[in-house]
Design a protein around this motif. Sequence first.
Motif, PDB file in Angstrom:
ATOM      1  N   LYS A  29       0.695  -1.044   0.155  1.00 37.07           N
ATOM      2  CA  LYS A  29       0.126  -0.071   0.084  1.00 37.07           C
ATOM      3  C   LYS A  29       0.842   1.466   0.103  1.00 37.07           C
ATOM      4  N   GLU A  30       1.908   1.356   0.946  1.00 40.33           N
ATOM      5  CA  GLU A  30       2.756   2.407   0.763  1.00 40.33           C
ATOM      6  C   GLU A  30       3.523   2.540  -0.495  1.00 40.33           C
ATOM      7  N   GLU A  36       1.964   6.232  -7.075  1.00 42.50           N
ATOM      8  CA  GLU A  36       1.073   7.423  -7.343  1.00 42.50           C
ATOM      9  C   GLU A  36       1.443   8.719  -7.521  1.00 42.50           C
ATOM     10  N   ALA A  37       2.286   9.092  -6.309  1.00 39.59           N
ATOM     11  CA  ALA A  37       2.875  10.401  -5.799  1.00 39.59           C
ATOM     12  C   ALA A  37       3.890  10.671  -7.048  1.00 39.59           C
ATOM     13  N   ILE A  38       4.692   9.344  -7.635  1.00 40.94           N
ATOM     14  CA  ILE A  38       5.751   9.838  -8.470  1.00 40.94           C
ATOM     15  C   ILE A  38       4.922   9.795  -9.879  1.00 40.94           C
ATOM     16  N   GLU A 223      15.294   9.511 -13.066  1.00 40.20           N
ATOM     17  CA  GLU A 223      15.411   9.062 -11.674  1.00 40.20           C
ATOM     18  C   GLU A 223      14.077   8.437 -11.054  1.00 40.20           C
ATOM     19  N   LEU A 224      13.064   9.159 -11.517  1.00 36.34           N
ATOM     20  CA  LEU A 224      11.627   9.072 -10.949  1.00 36.34           C
ATOM     21  C   LEU A 224      11.422   7.740 -11.874  1.00 36.34           C
ATOM     22  N   LYS A 230      11.723   0.288  -9.440  1.00 31.94           N
ATOM     23  CA  LYS A 230      12.290  -0.555  -8.179  1.00 31.94           C
ATOM     24  C   LYS A 230      10.929  -0.845  -7.199  1.00 31.94           C
ATOM     25  N   LEU A 231      10.076   0.292  -7.162  1.00 38.11           N
ATOM     26  CA  LEU A 231       9.050   0.077  -6.257  1.00 38.11           C
ATOM     27  C   LEU A 231       7.918  -1.334  -6.869  1.00 38.11           C
ATOM     28  N   ARG A 232       8.036  -1.001  -8.195  1.00 34.91           N
ATOM     29  CA  ARG A 232       6.950  -2.111  -8.946  1.00 34.91           C
ATOM     30  C   ARG A 232       7.581  -3.547  -8.817  1.00 34.91           C
ATOM     31  N   ASP A 233       9.045  -3.488  -8.655  1.00 33.78           N
ATOM     32  CA  ASP A 233       9.497  -4.893  -8.594  1.00 33.78           C
ATOM     33  C   ASP A 233       9.516  -5.401  -7.325  1.00 33.78           C
TER      34      ASP A 233
END
Length: 417
Positions: A29-30, A36-38, A223-224, A230-233
């Motif tokens: 969730k985090e 979403e913020a990215i 960078e984003l 990385k977050l999706r992985d």
Amino acid sequence: RGGGRGGENRPDVVAKEKAMMDGNGEKIKENKERIEAIRKEKDAIRARSKKFRDELEPVYEALAQVKRSLTKEFELKAKKRQQIKGISENKKAKASQLRTLRDRLPYKKDNEPGFEEAVRKAYDDKVRALEREIEEKHLSLPEERKVMKEIKEINQHKKVHLQEYLNFKATFDQESGNVKAIHTEMAESDKRIEVLKEEEGKLRETVGALKKKVDEIGAKLPELDEEEKKLRDTNKALYNEIKATRSVMNEKLDAHRKKQKEDYEKRQIQREERKKQQEKERAEREERRKAEELARVPFEIEIALCEDVSNYLEALSSKQRGGGKKQRGRRQKNLAIVHPPDVIEWFEMLSLVLPAFNSDVAKAKEDVVGKKEHFKELQAKEIERRKNPEKFAAENAKAEEAEAPASKEEEKPAEEE
């Protein structure tokens, strides 16, 4: 699986797995919130970048127009050069012809002023010299004719050769003028090219400045993108871990449910055994009750109740007779009777009419006697039935057979209707 398969709550046997899955779920969730913020930040960057890209569009169009104009000017210059080359090659051939025509003239300095007059004068001088020769010398007729012929030829050459030369020279000079005009046009084209190149340079500077701004704004995008990847992985790995943990949890739940099912089946067997025991005890109690019922004299309670009602009514009659002695000589009043609640209940149980006034008591006493006799008859029949149950069963069967045809006959008219 939400609250577990079948809707039951997860037992403590999977508390560890549930805690791990909940922890992973929070992390996912985090991460999703950060993704979403990215995405919003990237959208904002693209929006700012688009502003400058939109400004680039008309600059690119203007630059393309300048390039098209430059191409047109270069093509025009190339065409003019080709024209000059063609004229130059043509002039080389004509220059040789012009020299040949000039060499026929008596005066050959064509680059000096007054060339045409000098040529005419040279022809005239030749003619005058021949004329003087005729005048001064005593020529024979053939010789004179020869000189006259020469004079005629000189005059003819003066007229023809000079004109041919002048015409050819005019054409030659005109082509030289054409070359000069072409050079002038090329010079004008060079000026236009210079202006266009200057304009092109300014436009390229504008393009460079806008592209620099676009690059500066979009510098953070890689960078984003990397962070989002990385977050999706990470989320993918967490999902896989949840999937593996859920499999382990389901195995534990299946084992727990299997144990629960076995315990439930054992309890069901125990319940069935208790139920059978209870039914057995209930049957035994029912048998005892029936035995007690058979041991009791039938309609004994009803007959005793009739006797209680008779005693009550007799007491009322005695009370009425006592009150009548005190009122001798006067008419006795027909008073309403107020009965106790238990007496009212007796009359309801025996289906008797409760006497409301003094005058109803006598009739009520007769009804009670009749009801008591009725119960005595029923008592006698029931005692006889208990002594001979087979006899009464046969008689009941015959009565039912006799009633059946009558019932069918009664139903026929209704069916026909």
